[in-house]
Design an enzyme around this catalytic site. Structure first.
Site, mmCIF file in Angstrom:
data_model
loop_
_atom_site.group_PDB
_atom_site.id
_atom_site.type_symbol
_atom_site.label_atom_id
_atom_site.label_comp_id
_atom_site.label_asym_id
_atom_site.label_seq_id
_atom_site.Cartn_x
_atom_site.Cartn_y
_atom_site.Cartn_z
ATOM 1 N N CYS A 79 0.816 -1.208 0.000
ATOM 2 C CA CYS A 79 0.000 0.000 0.000
ATOM 3 C C CYS A 79 0.858 1.270 0.000
ATOM 4 C CB CYS A 79 -0.996 -0.058 1.157
ATOM 5 S SG CYS A 79 -2.457 0.921 0.829
ATOM 6 N N HIS A 202 -3.388 -5.084 1.737
ATOM 7 C CA HIS A 202 -2.696 -5.344 3.012
ATOM 8 C C HIS A 202 -2.779 -6.812 3.435
ATOM 9 C CE1 HIS A 202 -2.185 -1.118 4.563
ATOM 10 N NE2 HIS A 202 -3.153 -0.896 3.691
ATOM 11 N N GLU A 204 -1.017 -8.280 5.487
ATOM 12 C CA GLU A 204 -0.680 -8.358 6.921
ATOM 13 C C GLU A 204 -1.903 -8.150 7.812
ATOM 14 O OE1 GLU A 204 -0.234 -5.784 5.056
ATOM 15 O OE2 GLU A 204 -0.432 -3.937 6.191
HETATM 16 N N1 GLN Z 1 -3.183 6.004 -0.214
HETATM 17 C C1 GLN Z 1 -2.425 6.019 1.000
HETATM 18 C C2 GLN Z 1 -1.244 6.957 0.902
HETATM 19 O O1 GLN Z 1 -1.143 7.784 0.105
HETATM 20 C C3 GLN Z 1 -1.915 4.653 1.363
HETATM 21 C C4 GLN Z 1 -2.947 3.932 2.139
HETATM 22 C C5 GLN Z 1 -2.453 2.730 2.882
HETATM 23 O O2 GLN Z 1 -1.257 2.483 3.011
HETATM 24 N N2 GLN Z 1 -3.381 2.010 3.438
HETATM 25 O O3 GLN Z 1 -0.376 6.884 1.670
#
Ligand code: GLN
Length: 252
Positions: A79, A202, A204
């Site tokens: 992410c 995610h 995790e």
């Molecule tokens: N879109 C988020 C960001 O810009 C990331 C979101 C996440 O890691 N759950 O950091």
């Protein structure tokens, strides 16, 4: 035995460490550049990439993180971690943000929308499922999730996902770049490029340990090919049980 570092500035680093522990692998928190010298691979967790970038800048971590990626150490970004590893990001806050780079792709930072548009869905990743066994799909937890809009020739797509029908009309919050209209029907949500693994969701935050197992094996192969020192081999518990799948994800 390999030592996995988990960037622990912000976000879901504890959850990654907990999964690794379940697989019998030792992990350490990374907050300072010199700590990267002690680890053989690195996980950059999800969280908020702008905040994480500010903290990384404050701790002078960017040069060491870039070096770590560049010399071919195994790195997995989930992410916000995926955003960190991308060569190019769109949808950034005004003024942009620093990236580690290394992954030849363009990522949209909040592709699937804001916090309330977060969702869970089954994601098909045939390569990972065939290596790790178990069900063909994975629970994808998408929290303000990014997506890869373009990827270079060296990038292996592990999973893609259909673009939700409302996506071309949604925009980021005030002060952030408007989302361009998206013409493609699918976006990329998991990739591998050499030493880099990246997922928009995610793993995790679920009970499914297969992505961690996949990363550990990938890391092990890279480290093994670098050195004949058998002490660096990862002991990964590859047994995947149905019981783990039935457990509820931590994220609800
Ligand atoms: N879109 C988020 C960001 O810009 C990331 C979101 C996440 O890691 N759950 O950091």
């Amino acid at each position: 035995m390999t030592l996995v570092g988990v960037l622990a500035l912000q976000g879901s680093f504890n959850e990654h460490i907990a999964v690794l522990r379940r697989l019998g692998v030792k992990a350490v928190e990374i907050r300072k550049p010199e700590q990267l010298q002690n680890v053989t691979s690195l996980i950059i967790p999800g969280g908020e990439s702008t905040t994480m970038a500010k903290l990384a800048e404050y701790h002078n971590l960017f040069p060491s993180l870039r070096e770590f990626v560049k010399i071919g150490r195994p790195v997995w970004g989930t992410c916000a971690g995926l955003i960190f590893l991308a060569d190019k990001a769109t949808g950034q806050k005004t003024g942009g943000q620093k990236l580690v780079g290394g992954l030849d792709c363009t990522v949209h930072r909040n592709f699937f929308g804001s916090q309330i548009q977060s969702f869970e869905a089954e994601v098909s990743a045939p390569e990972v499922a065939s290596q790790e066994g178990g069900p063909e799909t994975f629970r994808g937890v998408f929290i303000r999730a990014p997506a890869i809009l373009e990827a270079g020739p060296e990038v292996q797509v592990l999973a893609d996902y259909p673009v939700p029908s409302n996506i071309s009309t949604s925009s980021d919050s005030a002060g952030e770049e408007q989302k361009e209209n998206v013409e493609q029907s699918k976006v990329i949500v998991a990739v591998r490029q050499g030493n880099i693994l990246a997922t928009a969701f995610h793993p995790e935050l679920t009970a499914d340990t297969r992505w961690h197992s996949y990363f550990l094996k990938m890391a092990n192969e890279i480290i093994e090919s670098e050195t004949s020192n058998s002490q660096l081999q990862v002991q990964v518990n590859i047994n995947y049980s149905q019981k783990q799948l039935n457990e509820l994800p931590i994220f609800q």
